[in-house]
Every structure is written in structure tokens, then in C-alpha cells.
Design an enzyme around this catalytic site. Structure first.
Site, PDB file in Angstrom:
ATOM      1  N   ARG A  65       6.151  30.871  -5.036  1.00 43.34           N
ATOM      2  CA  ARG A  65       6.190  30.306  -3.683  1.00 43.34           C
ATOM      3  C   ARG A  65       6.001  28.794  -3.705  1.00 43.34           C
ATOM      4  NH1 ARG A  65       2.105  30.588   0.190  1.00 43.34           N
ATOM      5  NH2 ARG A  65       1.068  32.257  -0.970  1.00 43.34           N
ATOM      6  N   TYR A 119      25.013  24.762  16.495  1.00 40.41           N
ATOM      7  CA  TYR A 119      25.067  26.183  16.166  1.00 40.41           C
ATOM      8  C   TYR A 119      24.201  26.946  17.164  1.00 40.41           C
ATOM      9  CZ  TYR A 119      23.778  30.442  13.620  1.00 40.41           C
ATOM     10  OH  TYR A 119      23.516  31.739  13.268  1.00 40.41           O
ATOM     11  N   ASP A 184      23.318  17.872  11.001  1.00 43.46           N
ATOM     12  CA  ASP A 184      23.772  19.128  10.404  1.00 43.46           C
ATOM     13  C   ASP A 184      25.152  18.867   9.807  1.00 43.46           C
ATOM     14  OD1 ASP A 184      24.813  21.678   9.864  1.00 43.46           O
ATOM     15  OD2 ASP A 184      23.619  22.599  11.449  1.00 43.46           O
ATOM     16  N   LYS A 209      27.103  28.800   3.793  1.00 43.15           N
ATOM     17  CA  LYS A 209      28.507  28.534   4.093  1.00 43.15           C
ATOM     18  C   LYS A 209      29.226  27.911   2.894  1.00 43.15           C
ATOM     19  CE  LYS A 209      27.298  29.919   8.260  1.00 43.15           C
ATOM     20  NZ  LYS A 209      25.835  29.916   8.334  1.00 43.15           N
TER      21      LYS A 209
END
Length: 413
Positions: A65, A119, A184, A209
Site C-alpha cells: 500500500r 466526464y 483532464d 483508456k
């Protein structure tokens, strides 16, 4: 990025520079969740240092982590491609955006200024205040007036999802003053634009993507300066939004072909845009000035009928894969956005969005052509079908490709 190397070269070699010295050709996948150490005092010192600055601990890994060597390779590569000091990867694009908001909120800066469209889930996260933030929506020309003493972030997406509207990033960054600009860059990728070079402090990707590029990995990443990266790592450690090592490996592999994929898909998208613009069944086409593999268009055919009729193109959410996808934003990706806000941002009920893949352009056009249905007869009247959306063109004439230019007030002088 090494100024002597082309982007395509960096995409292949970044994050892999040490492999040959280790006698390796492909990056190893480190799946360990924990790592042995017999120096507990040293471990304590490294954890204390991380708690102070968020810098990556020196020496061997400590815990999954806290960081992972395979994921770190992808982060190094993406930072090189975007031209930033660092990058921090997360389990999804939304986890990455959430971490940015939490960093600013932890400093008492809970107000966000944002430009639509974004988005749909990014819009919802801001509008609903799920992380205790407050948002002011504005157009690019109104950013400076919307800033407040507690504004922690300005967020834009260019080209925007799903209308492909573009903003002048350099002018927007200037309007932000000392407030960090988050851009973005999912649709453009560093192949087409590098926002950090235009003044954005933070560059967000849904790495699911184009960076992954094959529809088989979910991830997010923020490219930024090292100071902000340290804070993001602390949030990632505390909240657990880590990226799995196998996803990190797939993303690094995806970057190697990023430039080839983006250029090839963009060439096909440009040709499809030309054909759609000339088609009487299409009332409006949206395509970015910087190019790319995304197209949005509105048709005289009911959009749900087009979705149901495709055979080669896949009707599915997401984008940036090697195969071509089509979806109806008002029904899926932007359904969560209030209808009035959605339409005001240009996401009409007639809008369809295509993510162009690597298939042959003639095969894609054949599928679109049959899905759009019969061409209207010469001289057909407007009364025979629904009127085009406001700003669109009559279905009796070829559509016009729409390139959304930056507002005049924000163009560099």
C-alpha cells in the site's frame, strides 16, 4: 522527458532504463504485498520520512500500500511523457480525482471552480459534494471571477467528454493565478497535448483508456510536481486506492504502443469525420482541432436505433481501446448529470460518441452506414423527422464539423 528523444522513443523506453543492466528485456511483475526487513529501526525512519513528505521511501519496498516497484515504473514513464517531475497511479481515474480533492480539502481549500462538460462521474463527484467540496461551474472566461480565498482547484477537460469542446489551456492557467489547474488529458494523451507545458500543475488521466489501450486494465494517474505527488501518495496510503501491480505492468506495456495507436486511430477518425460531415443523415459533427480518435455526432436517425444496429462497432461505455466503441452519453456516461445541466453543456439527447479503434476505415464506415439507416430522399421535408438540435444543421444539407474554439477573451494576445 529527455529533450534529445522523440515522444515515441520515450514511450518505448521510459520506465525500463535499468532493465538491460539487470539482464532483463521486459519489466518484471512484483506481486508481493509485503517485504522482509531485519532493520526495524531503519523501517521506522523511512516510514517517518514518508509521513512527513510523502516522498517515495529509499531502499527496498516496505508494504504494497506504500508503493510497488512495477507500478513505480509506470509512474516514471508517464511523468516522462507528460513532462512532469512525478506521477502517482491509482486504482481508477475517479480514485485519482478523489485523491486530488482530498489533498486540497486537507488544506482547508474545499472550493472548486470547474468548466463543463466533464466526464459524467467527475461532474457528479463535484456537484454532489461527496468529499465535502463545493463547486462553482463557469465558462472559461469566468474563471478569474469565480475564484475565492478557499478555492483549491480549477478543473477543465480538453477535449471534453463527450462533446470534444476544447479550451485554451495556457489562457486558463493564466486565469487561475496561484490556484492549481487540473487538466483532464484522457482524450488527448501526451501524444497530442501536454498540459503541464501550458501551465497546468496537475494532469489527470483515466489510464483505463488510451494509456492501457486494450480494454483490460482499470487505473488512474495524476502527473504533477514532486511536492504535490508526495501529498497524493499520503492520501493513497491512507485511503487504499492503490493500483494493482499487474495493472501497472499492463499500463507500462500499453505506453510502448501509445503513439502508434493514437496516430493510427486519429487518422481513421479524421476520415470518418469527413464522411459523417458530408452525410445528409448527420446534423452535426464534433471533432477537436488537435485531432484525436474521438468523434461525437448527432443524427436524424434515433440514436438508440443506431446503437442497436451496429454490428462491427461495439456498443459499450469507455474509450481508447484497440476496437471501436459507440455509446449514447445522455443514457450512460452522463446519465448521472442533471438533465438541464447536461443539455446546457451540449450533451443533447441526439448526441452519439465514438471511440475509433484500429480497424480498417472502410469496414467501420460500412457498419456506420448501415446503422444510420436509409438516406433521406432528395427534397424530403423537415416535417418528416425530428428537428435538429439547436445549433445543428438541417438534415437536407451536409452537416458541419464543429471545432470548439477557445473564447476570444482567453486567447493569448
Amino acid at each position: 522527458m529527455d529533450s534529445t528523444r522523440a515522444l515515441a522513443t520515450e514511450a518505448v523506453h521510459a520506465g525500463r532504463d535499468d532493465l538491460a543492466r539487470q539482464g532483463l528485456h521486459t519489466p518484471p511483475i512484483d506481486l508481493s504485498t509485503t517485504y522482509p526487513s531485519y532493520d526495524s529501526r531503519g523501517e521506522a525512519a523511512r516510514i517517518d520520512a514518508f509521513a512527513t513528505t510523502g516522498a517515495e521511501p529509499e531502499g527496498p519496498p516496505v508494504y504494497g500500500r506504500l508503493g510497488n516497484p512495477t507500478v513505480a515504473r509506470f509512474e516514471t514513464a508517464l511523468a516522462r511523457l507528460e513532462g512532469t517531475e512525478s506521477a502517482v497511479a491509482f486504482a481508477s481515474g475517479m480514485a485519482a480525482l478523489s485523491a486530488v480533492l482530498l489533498v486540497r480539502a486537507s488544506m482547508g481549500l474545499r472550493h472548486v471552480v470547474a468548466v463543463r462538460p466533464l466526464y459524467g462521474c467527475s461532474d457528479h463527484l463535484l456537484t454532489a459534494g461527496l468529499l465535502g467540496t463545493e463547486v462553482t461551474w463557469t465558462d472559461p472566461a469566468g474563471i478569474t471571477d469565480a475564484l475565492r480565498p478557499d478555492t483549491g482547484l480549477v478543473m477543465v477537460e480538453s477535449p471534453a467528454n463527450p462533446t470534444l469542446a476544447e479550451v485554451d489551456l495556457r489562457a486558463v492557467a493564466h486565469a487561475c493565478g496561484s490556484v492549481p489547474l487540473l487538466a483532464d488529458n484522457t482524450f488527448a494523451t501526451p501524444v497530442l497535448q501536454r498540459p503541464a507545458g501550458q501551465g497546468a500543475r496537475l494532469v489527470l488521466h483515466s489510464a483505463t483508456k488510451y494509456l492501457g489501450g486494450h480494454g483490460d486494465v482499470m487505473a488512474g494517474v495524476v502527473a504533477c510536481d514532486e511536492e504535490f505527488a508526495g501529498r497524493l501518495r499520503q492520501i493513497r496510503f491512507a485511503t487504499g486506492g492503490i493500483l494493482h501491480p499487474l495493472a501497472g505492468y499492463l499500463l507500462l506495456r500499453g505506453l510502448a504502443t501509445l503513439t502508434v495507436r493514437v496516430h493510427a486511430a486519429s487518422a481513421t477518425a479524421a476520415e470518418l469525420t469527413r464522411r459523417l460531415t458530408a452525410d445528409p443523415r448527420v446534423t452535426r459533427v464534433h471533432y477537436p482541432r488537435i485531432g484525436g480518435a474521438m468523434i461525437a455526432f448527432e443524427t436524424t436517425t434515433a440514436p438508440h436505433e443506431v446503437i442497436a444496429a451496429v454490428r462491427l462497432i461495439t456498443p459499450a461505455v469507455s474509450l481508447g481501446s484497440v476496437d471501436t466503441l459507440i455509446q449514447h452519453p445522455a443514457s450512460i456516461s452522463h446519465r448521472i448529470v442533471d438533465g438541464q445541466d447536461r443539455r446546457h453543456a451540449g450533451v443533447t439527447d441526439h448526441l452519439l460518441r465514438i471511440s475509433v479503434g484500429l480497424e480498417d476505415v472502410e469496414d467501420l464506415w460500412a457498419d456506420l452506414n448501415q446503422a444510420l439507416g436509409q438516406r433521406p430522399s432528395r427534397g424530403a421535408g423537415l416535417c418528416q423527422c425530428a428537428a435538429p438540435p439547436r445549433g445543428g444543421t438541417s438534415h437536407n444539407a451536409p452537416a458541419q464539423a464543429t471545432h470548439t474554439a477557445p473564447p476570444t477573451a482567453l486567447r493569448p494576445q
